[in-house]
Scaffold this active site. Structure first.
Site, PDB file in Angstrom:
ATOM      1  N   HIS A 105      -0.868   0.343  -9.744  1.00 41.58           N
ATOM      2  CA  HIS A 105      -1.436  -0.854  -8.694  1.00 41.58           C
ATOM      3  C   HIS A 105      -2.282  -2.184  -9.490  1.00 41.58           C
ATOM      4  O   HIS A 105      -2.997  -2.625  -9.059  1.00 41.58           O
ATOM      5  CB  HIS A 105      -2.535  -0.088  -8.140  1.00 41.58           C
ATOM      6  CG  HIS A 105      -3.094  -1.069  -6.630  1.00 41.58           C
ATOM      7  ND1 HIS A 105      -3.123  -0.447  -5.605  1.00 41.58           N
ATOM      8  CD2 HIS A 105      -3.125  -2.074  -6.209  1.00 41.58           C
ATOM      9  CE1 HIS A 105      -4.550  -1.311  -4.390  1.00 41.58           C
ATOM     10  NE2 HIS A 105      -3.523  -2.155  -5.455  1.00 41.58           N
ATOM     11  N   ARG A 107       0.961  -1.383  -0.219  1.00 37.91           N
ATOM     12  CA  ARG A 107       0.003  -0.295  -0.397  1.00 37.91           C
ATOM     13  C   ARG A 107       1.034   1.537   0.126  1.00 37.91           C
ATOM     14  O   ARG A 107       1.887   1.148   0.860  1.00 37.91           O
ATOM     15  CB  ARG A 107      -1.125   0.177   1.508  1.00 37.91           C
ATOM     16  CG  ARG A 107      -2.113  -0.851   1.343  1.00 37.91           C
ATOM     17  CD  ARG A 107      -3.177  -0.606   0.600  1.00 37.91           C
ATOM     18  NE  ARG A 107      -4.068  -2.061   0.121  1.00 37.91           N
ATOM     19  CZ  ARG A 107      -4.616  -2.542  -0.953  1.00 37.91           C
ATOM     20  NH1 ARG A 107      -3.186  -2.437  -0.939  1.00 37.91           N
ATOM     21  NH2 ARG A 107      -5.569  -3.522  -0.301  1.00 37.91           N
TER      22      ARG A 107
HETATM   23  P1  NAP Z   1      -1.832 -11.592   5.011  1.00 39.72           P
HETATM   24  O1  NAP Z   1      -1.599 -12.898   4.980  1.00 39.72           O
HETATM   25  O2  NAP Z   1      -3.094 -10.913   5.952  1.00 39.72           O
HETATM   26  O3  NAP Z   1      -0.408 -11.655   5.231  1.00 39.72           O
HETATM   27  C1  NAP Z   1       0.276 -10.664   6.533  1.00 39.72           C
HETATM   28  C2  NAP Z   1       1.558 -10.520   7.019  1.00 39.72           C
HETATM   29  O4  NAP Z   1       2.212  -8.953   7.420  1.00 39.72           O
HETATM   30  C3  NAP Z   1       1.507 -11.282   7.938  1.00 39.72           C
HETATM   31  O5  NAP Z   1       2.807 -12.263   7.586  1.00 39.72           O
HETATM   32  C4  NAP Z   1       1.650 -10.692   8.978  1.00 39.72           C
HETATM   33  O6  NAP Z   1       2.431 -11.015   9.991  1.00 39.72           O
HETATM   34  C5  NAP Z   1       2.083  -9.420   8.501  1.00 39.72           C
HETATM   35  N1  NAP Z   1       2.192  -7.729   9.964  1.00 39.72           N
HETATM   36  C6  NAP Z   1       1.146  -7.534   9.222  1.00 39.72           C
HETATM   37  N2  NAP Z   1       1.478  -6.537  10.791  1.00 39.72           N
HETATM   38  C7  NAP Z   1       2.512  -6.795  11.224  1.00 39.72           C
HETATM   39  C8  NAP Z   1       3.820  -5.723  12.014  1.00 39.72           C
HETATM   40  N3  NAP Z   1       3.070  -5.183  12.834  1.00 39.72           N
HETATM   41  N4  NAP Z   1       4.854  -5.417  12.301  1.00 39.72           N
HETATM   42  C9  NAP Z   1       4.819  -7.023  11.598  1.00 39.72           C
HETATM   43  N5  NAP Z   1       4.255  -7.704  10.343  1.00 39.72           N
HETATM   44  C10 NAP Z   1       2.979  -7.842  10.240  1.00 39.72           C
HETATM   45  O7  NAP Z   1      -2.370 -10.200   3.522  1.00 39.72           O
HETATM   46  P2  NAP Z   1      -1.437 -11.177   2.160  1.00 39.72           P
HETATM   47  O8  NAP Z   1      -2.889 -11.575   2.060  1.00 39.72           O
HETATM   48  O9  NAP Z   1      -0.222 -11.726   2.442  1.00 39.72           O
HETATM   49  O10 NAP Z   1      -1.380  -9.518   1.584  1.00 39.72           O
HETATM   50  C11 NAP Z   1      -0.654  -8.479   1.665  1.00 39.72           C
HETATM   51  C12 NAP Z   1      -1.152  -7.032   1.624  1.00 39.72           C
HETATM   52  O11 NAP Z   1      -0.123  -7.112   0.214  1.00 39.72           O
HETATM   53  C13 NAP Z   1      -2.633  -6.683   1.391  1.00 39.72           C
HETATM   54  O12 NAP Z   1      -2.914  -6.068   2.834  1.00 39.72           O
HETATM   55  C14 NAP Z   1      -2.560  -5.658  -0.010  1.00 39.72           C
HETATM   56  O13 NAP Z   1      -2.300  -4.522   0.829  1.00 39.72           O
HETATM   57  C15 NAP Z   1      -1.618  -6.507  -0.391  1.00 39.72           C
HETATM   58  N6  NAP Z   1      -1.645  -6.515  -1.788  1.00 39.72           N
HETATM   59  C16 NAP Z   1      -1.697  -5.195  -2.945  1.00 39.72           C
HETATM   60  C17 NAP Z   1      -1.307  -5.986  -4.567  1.00 39.72           C
HETATM   61  C18 NAP Z   1      -1.352  -5.315  -5.722  1.00 39.72           C
HETATM   62  O14 NAP Z   1      -2.143  -5.438  -6.152  1.00 39.72           O
HETATM   63  N7  NAP Z   1       0.234  -4.097  -5.327  1.00 39.72           N
HETATM   64  C19 NAP Z   1      -2.954  -7.064  -4.807  1.00 39.72           C
HETATM   65  C20 NAP Z   1      -2.637  -7.383  -3.268  1.00 39.72           C
HETATM   66  C21 NAP Z   1      -2.272  -7.786  -2.701  1.00 39.72           C
HETATM   67  P3  NAP Z   1       1.860 -12.082  11.284  1.00 39.72           P
HETATM   68  O15 NAP Z   1       1.365 -13.485   9.862  1.00 39.72           O
HETATM   69  O16 NAP Z   1       2.934 -12.884  12.326  1.00 39.72           O
HETATM   70  O17 NAP Z   1       0.171 -12.372  11.301  1.00 39.72           O
HETATM   71  C1  GLV Z   2      -4.831  -5.142  -4.392  1.00 40.16           C
HETATM   72  O1  GLV Z   2      -4.388  -4.423  -4.242  1.00 40.16           O
HETATM   73  C2  GLV Z   2      -5.505  -6.478  -3.284  1.00 40.16           C
HETATM   74  O2  GLV Z   2      -5.561  -5.757  -1.614  1.00 40.16           O
HETATM   75  O3  GLV Z   2      -5.997  -7.021  -3.404  1.00 40.16           O
END
Ligand code: NAP
Ligand code: GLV
Length: 312
Positions: A275, A227
């Protein structure tokens, strides 16, 4: 009972068709700004949303779940959500694959110095660069959740030296795990290619700031696919200009679309994508959403549910 769609209207028919393909007949309603298509609010069982207006969910007395159309839920959290109604994040193999490709592409871009080869070719210059040892290239992933753990595993399969940072400690094959505020400095100090895949929460906002950038080794690069507000824009520009950070790839921004006069656009060390690191594809996402609808109808909880305490 009906499902209410609240996102980009131009995508609604494709969502409708993708969900019908999974669930059969479906009472699919569009949440238009005037609310004219909602019908009886008591009919609404599910909402598919990206970021509807604050408090708007309260009018549905029979709401069973709010499905987020993306992995990140920062645009939904804080919208005065109804108590007891789960917010379900999107976890979809299609989304995971897309992010994996993005992370691998840009990691290889920097590791193999492909921009320098492109510049040489443009100048008609035949110039070989020293070949770096992949096993010694230290990639660090902020966030070892669904997307971070997947990208880490695939970078590991390519034989990069991979570490990750998360809130809780992890035991992932071949990946060095750092966690918590106390683990951040050591993680940064060993990271040459920093990939951000954290959710946006109050704790992670501004994490790519002057202090943390200064803890990366000189010449490190930053890939932000999470983000925009994770980055303090001025701090990143300063670190690029003073040469401490060699380059950055940015997919996400404080304001999207990125305003035409933003200094990122013209910065020679910044690569920009709109994005698009991994876009939600209706046909694969519908499988995950339909599966959760079936679970709820069978009396089982959907997954993964956002924890209102942590905000992800
Ligand atoms: P997720 O499964 O919820 O994973 C989040 C990770 O971040 C977990 O390992 C969590 O730790 C860690 N985390 C959260 N808060 C933290 C903190 N304060 N300190 C240290 N580590 C922390 O999320 P995801 O599905 O992988 O997605 C991640 C992000 O990618 C989304 O939230 C979104 O913003 C972004 N995204 C972007 C796109 C794009 O096109 N640019 C597409 C999809 C997603 P724990 O494992 O210990 O809980
Ligand atoms: C895209 O940014 C997503 O959060 O899936």
């Amino acid at each position: 009972m009906a499902l209410l769609f609240s996102a980009r209207y131009e995508d609604s028919e494709r969502w409708h068709q993708a969900l019908v393909a999974e669930l059969g007949d479906l009472d699919f309603r569009l949440w238009t700004p005037d609310g004219a298509n909602i019908g009886d609010p008591a009919d609404i069982e599910f909402v598919l949303a990206w970021g509807p207006k604050k408090g708007a969910f309260k009018e549905f007395p029979n709401l069973k779940a709010i499905f987020c159309l993306g992995a990140g839920v920062d645009h939904l959290i804080g919208r005065d959500l109804p108590d007891g109604v789960p917010v379900v994040r999107l976890v979809d193999p299609g989304l995971t694959r897309g992010m994996r490709e993005y992370v691998i592409y840009w990691t290889l871009h920097y590791h193999r110095r492909f921009k320098e080869y492109a510049d040489s070719a443009a100048a008609g210059e035949w110039r070989q660069l020293p070949q770096a040892d992949t096993r010694k290239r230290r990639v660090g992933i902020l966030g070892l959740g669904v997307l971070g753990a997947d990208a880490a595993a695939h970078l590991c399969a390519l034989e990069f030296d991979v570490a990750g940072w998360s809130r809780s400690a992890k035991a992932l094959d071949g990946i060095e795990s750092f966690h918590g505020t106390d683990g951040l400095a050591a993680f940064l100090a060993r990271t040459e290619i920093l990939v951000n895949l954290l959710p946006l929460t109050p704790e992670t906002t501004g994490i790519i700031n002057a202090e943390n950038l200064s803890q990366l080794p000189k010449g490190a690069v930053v890939i932000n696919a999470a983000r925009g507000p994770h980055v303090v824009d001025d701090d990143l520009i300063r670190a690029l200009d003073d040469g401490h950070i060699a380059a950055a790839t940015l997919d996400v921004f404080h304001t999207e679309p990125l305003p035409a006069d933003h200094p990122f656009w013209a910065h020679p060390k910044i690569n920009i994508t709109p994005h698009a690191a991994s876009l939600t594809v209706q046909e694969t996402a519908a499988v995950a959403i339909a599966d959760n609808i079936r679970r709820i109808r069978a009396g089982e909880p959907p997954a993964p549910i956002v924890d209102p305490e942590t905000g992800y």
